[in-house]
Design an enzyme around this catalytic site. Structure first.
Site, PDB file in Angstrom:
ATOM      1  N   CYS A  89     -27.581 -20.131  51.934  1.00  0.00           N
ATOM      2  CA  CYS A  89     -25.999 -20.033  51.284  1.00  0.00           C
ATOM      3  C   CYS A  89     -25.548 -21.480  51.160  1.00  0.00           C
ATOM      4  O   CYS A  89     -24.748 -21.698  50.261  1.00  0.00           O
ATOM      5  CB  CYS A  89     -25.111 -19.064  51.603  1.00  0.00           C
ATOM      6  SG  CYS A  89     -24.468 -19.237  53.071  1.00  0.00           S
ATOM      7  N   ASP A 133     -23.443 -22.383  53.343  1.00  0.00           N
ATOM      8  CA  ASP A 133     -22.314 -22.442  53.860  1.00  0.00           C
ATOM      9  C   ASP A 133     -22.151 -23.220  55.249  1.00  0.00           C
ATOM     10  O   ASP A 133     -23.308 -22.900  56.103  1.00  0.00           O
ATOM     11  CB  ASP A 133     -21.742 -20.901  54.167  1.00  0.00           C
ATOM     12  CG  ASP A 133     -21.215 -20.449  52.680  1.00  0.00           C
ATOM     13  OD1 ASP A 133     -21.553 -20.994  51.843  1.00  0.00           O
ATOM     14  OD2 ASP A 133     -21.011 -19.274  52.859  1.00  0.00           O
ATOM     15  N   CYS A 183     -17.995 -18.946  52.011  1.00  0.00           N
ATOM     16  CA  CYS A 183     -17.424 -17.773  51.225  1.00  0.00           C
ATOM     17  C   CYS A 183     -16.119 -17.201  51.805  1.00  0.00           C
ATOM     18  O   CYS A 183     -15.847 -17.516  53.026  1.00  0.00           O
ATOM     19  CB  CYS A 183     -18.616 -16.616  51.182  1.00  0.00           C
ATOM     20  SG  CYS A 183     -18.903 -15.735  52.877  1.00  0.00           S
ATOM     21  N   CYS A 209     -22.330 -13.516  57.528  1.00  0.00           N
ATOM     22  CA  CYS A 209     -21.390 -14.493  57.517  1.00  0.00           C
ATOM     23  C   CYS A 209     -20.763 -14.632  59.005  1.00  0.00           C
ATOM     24  O   CYS A 209     -20.247 -15.627  59.500  1.00  0.00           O
ATOM     25  CB  CYS A 209     -20.181 -14.229  56.429  1.00  0.00           C
ATOM     26  SG  CYS A 209     -21.049 -13.872  54.710  1.00  0.00           S
TER      27      CYS A 209
HETATM   28 FE1  FES Z   1     -22.807 -17.563  53.308  1.00  0.00          FE
HETATM   29 FE2  FES Z   1     -20.941 -15.910  53.590  1.00  0.00          FE
HETATM   30  S1  FES Z   1     -22.291 -16.203  52.172  1.00  0.00           S
HETATM   31  S2  FES Z   1     -21.567 -17.600  55.069  1.00  0.00           S
END
Ligand code: FES
Length: 145
Positions: free
Chosen positions: A34, A36, A59, A103
């Site tokens: 993702c 992140d 997110c 996450c």
């Molecule tokens: Fe990547 Fe939540 S969608 S950490």
């Protein structure tokens, strides 16, 4: 997708956002899928977490779990912080939707990476702490963000 009140609260009013100047340990981890990124810095004095801050580019669930993780470690001894897992963070938030459990894994990893950094810098061995793995995880990520 249903989020608990606590998740929404920590997402909308994140605690301990920022970065500690001259932190005892800093851990930054990312999820390759993702994109992140989560960064946690800790101030540690005589084995006790005196302060914790986070920066998360990610997110809502990642923000909520990092906020909760910094709250959970405050005032705790390192030995107890090592035992914090992603599920204990998720539980403290009254749960996360299954697609968002990964996450909370970032929160656990960032915390452990910060402790690892501390143990390297200070020469203090932290029992039960594993060196951070690389960041390209295979765990299921789901489609959403
Ligand atoms: Fe990547 Fe939540 S969608 S950490």
């Amino acid at each position: 997708m249903d989020y608990s009140e606590k998740v929404l609260d920590h997402f909308m009013n994140p605690r301990n956002m920022g970065e500690i100047d001259g932190a005892s340990g800093v851990g930054q981890v990312g999820n390759a899928k993702c994109g992140d990124i989560m960064r946690i810095s800790l101030e540690i004095d005589e084995g006790v977490i005196k302060d914790a801050k986070f920066r998360t580019l990610g997110c809502g669930a990642a923000i909520a779990t990092s906020s909760m993780a910094t709250e959970m470690v405050m005032g705790k001894r390192i030995e107890d912080v090592v035992k914090i897992t992603n599920s204990s963070v998720a539980e403290a938030l009254d749960g996360l939707p299954p697609a968002k459990m990964h996450c909370s894994v970032l929160a656990q990893e960032a915390l452990h990476a910060a402790l690892y950094d501390y143990s390297i810098k200070s020469g203090v061995a932290v029992e039960g702490l594993k060196p951070p793995t690389d960041h390209d995880h295979d765990h299921d990520h789901g489609e959403e963000h």
